[in-house]
Design a protein around this motif. Structure first.
Motif, short mmCIF file in Angstrom:
data_model
loop_
_atom_site.label_atom_id
_atom_site.label_comp_id
_atom_site.label_asym_id
_atom_site.label_seq_id
_atom_site.Cartn_x
_atom_site.Cartn_y
_atom_site.Cartn_z
N GLY A 159 -0.44 2.35 77.76
CA GLY A 159 -0.03 1.59 78.93
C GLY A 159 -0.97 0.46 79.31
O GLY A 159 -0.70 -0.27 80.26
N SER A 160 -2.06 0.28 78.58
CA SER A 160 -2.99 -0.78 78.94
C SER A 160 -2.47 -2.13 78.45
O SER A 160 -1.66 -2.22 77.54
CB SER A 160 -4.38 -0.50 78.37
OG SER A 160 -4.34 -0.44 76.96
N VAL A 161 -2.94 -3.18 79.12
CA VAL A 161 -2.56 -4.56 78.78
C VAL A 161 -3.86 -5.32 78.57
O VAL A 161 -4.79 -5.22 79.38
CB VAL A 161 -1.75 -5.21 79.93
CG1 VAL A 161 -1.48 -6.67 79.65
CG2 VAL A 161 -0.47 -4.45 80.18
N HIS A 162 -3.91 -6.10 77.50
CA HIS A 162 -5.11 -6.88 77.19
C HIS A 162 -4.69 -8.31 76.91
O HIS A 162 -3.81 -8.55 76.08
CB HIS A 162 -5.84 -6.29 75.98
CG HIS A 162 -6.08 -4.83 76.12
ND1 HIS A 162 -7.09 -4.32 76.90
CD2 HIS A 162 -5.40 -3.76 75.65
CE1 HIS A 162 -7.05 -3.00 76.87
NE2 HIS A 162 -6.02 -2.64 76.13
N LEU A 163 -5.30 -9.25 77.61
CA LEU A 163 -4.96 -10.67 77.48
C LEU A 163 -6.22 -11.45 77.12
O LEU A 163 -7.32 -11.07 77.51
CB LEU A 163 -4.42 -11.21 78.81
CG LEU A 163 -3.26 -10.45 79.43
CD1 LEU A 163 -2.99 -10.96 80.85
CD2 LEU A 163 -2.02 -10.58 78.58
N ARG B 211 -0.94 -12.60 86.03
CA ARG B 211 -0.24 -11.92 84.92
C ARG B 211 -0.48 -10.41 84.99
O ARG B 211 0.45 -9.62 84.81
CB ARG B 211 -0.73 -12.50 83.60
CG ARG B 211 -0.24 -11.79 82.38
CD ARG B 211 1.28 -11.94 82.16
NE ARG B 211 1.72 -11.06 81.11
CZ ARG B 211 1.73 -11.36 79.83
NH1 ARG B 211 1.33 -12.55 79.42
NH2 ARG B 211 2.14 -10.49 78.94
N LEU B 212 -1.72 -10.00 85.26
CA LEU B 212 -2.00 -8.56 85.37
C LEU B 212 -1.21 -7.95 86.53
O LEU B 212 -0.71 -6.83 86.42
CB LEU B 212 -3.50 -8.32 85.58
CG LEU B 212 -4.42 -8.64 84.42
CD1 LEU B 212 -5.86 -8.31 84.80
CD2 LEU B 212 -4.02 -7.93 83.15
N GLY B 213 -1.08 -8.68 87.63
CA GLY B 213 -0.30 -8.21 88.76
C GLY B 213 1.15 -7.97 88.38
O GLY B 213 1.75 -6.94 88.71
N ARG B 214 1.74 -8.92 87.64
CA ARG B 214 3.13 -8.75 87.20
C ARG B 214 3.27 -7.56 86.25
O ARG B 214 4.24 -6.80 86.33
CB ARG B 214 3.64 -10.04 86.54
CG ARG B 214 3.92 -11.15 87.55
CD ARG B 214 4.67 -12.31 86.92
NE ARG B 214 3.91 -13.02 85.91
CZ ARG B 214 3.07 -14.03 86.18
NH1 ARG B 214 2.89 -14.43 87.42
NH2 ARG B 214 2.42 -14.62 85.20
N ASP B 215 2.28 -7.38 85.38
CA ASP B 215 2.32 -6.23 84.47
C ASP B 215 2.19 -4.91 85.23
O ASP B 215 2.84 -3.92 84.88
CB ASP B 215 1.22 -6.35 83.41
CG ASP B 215 1.52 -7.44 82.39
OD1 ASP B 215 2.70 -7.73 82.14
OD2 ASP B 215 0.55 -8.01 81.84
N ALA B 216 1.37 -4.87 86.27
CA ALA B 216 1.22 -3.66 87.09
C ALA B 216 2.52 -3.34 87.82
O ALA B 216 2.90 -2.17 87.94
CB ALA B 216 0.07 -3.83 88.09
N MET C 84 -5.79 -1.43 83.04
CA MET C 84 -5.89 -0.07 82.51
C MET C 84 -5.34 0.93 83.51
O MET C 84 -5.87 1.03 84.63
CB MET C 84 -7.35 0.23 82.16
CG MET C 84 -7.80 -0.62 80.99
SD MET C 84 -9.56 -0.90 80.90
CE MET C 84 -9.83 -2.07 82.19
N PRO C 85 -4.25 1.63 83.15
CA PRO C 85 -3.66 2.61 84.06
C PRO C 85 -4.65 3.70 84.45
O PRO C 85 -5.47 4.12 83.64
CB PRO C 85 -2.51 3.20 83.24
CG PRO C 85 -2.28 2.25 82.12
CD PRO C 85 -3.58 1.56 81.87
N ASP C 86 -4.53 4.12 85.69
CA ASP C 86 -5.39 5.17 86.25
C ASP C 86 -4.52 5.95 87.25
O ASP C 86 -4.59 5.70 88.45
CB ASP C 86 -6.60 4.52 86.92
CG ASP C 86 -7.59 5.51 87.49
OD1 ASP C 86 -7.46 6.72 87.20
OD2 ASP C 86 -8.49 5.08 88.23
N GLU D 153 -6.59 -0.34 86.97
CA GLU D 153 -7.81 -1.14 87.11
C GLU D 153 -7.61 -2.47 86.41
O GLU D 153 -7.16 -2.52 85.26
CB GLU D 153 -9.00 -0.42 86.50
CG GLU D 153 -10.28 -1.22 86.62
CD GLU D 153 -11.50 -0.54 86.02
OE1 GLU D 153 -12.58 -1.15 86.10
OE2 GLU D 153 -11.38 0.57 85.48
N ALA D 154 -7.94 -3.55 87.10
CA ALA D 154 -7.89 -4.89 86.53
C ALA D 154 -9.31 -5.36 86.28
O ALA D 154 -10.19 -5.14 87.11
CB ALA D 154 -7.18 -5.85 87.48
N ALA D 155 -9.53 -5.99 85.14
CA ALA D 155 -10.85 -6.53 84.82
C ALA D 155 -10.67 -7.94 84.27
O ALA D 155 -9.78 -8.19 83.47
CB ALA D 155 -11.54 -5.64 83.79
#
Length: 126
Positions: free
Chosen positions: A16-20, A64-69, A36-38, A43-45
């Motif tokens: 479920g993690s996303v890496h850009l 982009r991370l917000g949309r993915d979450a 990274m799902p928790d 968690e966004a980094a």
């Protein structure tokens, strides 16, 4: 954090993690972001090379991370900020999302609800 070769595979392989990543014209990585799902949070980094600070990459990656979450049905998004980092508050001001900050032992945890993120990233009617 030690030698990244020891934990990078685990980080990148987390379900479920996303890496850009952003590359410059010479294909060098200049910015990276991870989601990274928790549980029902994520968690966004963010990391943007110093020479590319204030170019908008951090804000774009955070959006982009917000949309993915949101797509992953996460309830809240959070990130850890070291004390004295002036760039993250600037990115958060551009995000136009209400955040809750919790300070503890020189680290600030910044929380945002994905429903607020959804409102902020929803296209506005003309």
């Amino acid at each position: 954090m030690g030698d990244p070769r020891l934990y990078l595979h685990t980080l990148l392989g987390r379900p479920g993690s996303v890496h850009l990543a952003v590359r410059d014209t010479s294909s060098r990585f200049i910015a990276m972001a991870h989601l990274m799902p928790d549980g029902d949070h994520a968690e966004a980094a963010l990391l943007v090379e110093d020479a590319w600070q204030n170019s908008g990459f951090g804000t774009q990656l955070l959006h982009r991370l917000g949309r993915d979450a949101i797509r992953a049905d996460q309830r809240e998004l959070y990130g850890l900020v070291l004390s004295g980092d002036p760039r993250i508050p600037a990115i958060l001001r551009h995000a136009a999302v209400p955040v809750r900050c919790v300070q503890e032992l020189g680290v600030t945890t910044v929380w945002a609800r994905t429903r607020d993120i959804a409102t902020a990233v929803r296209p506005r009617k003309p």
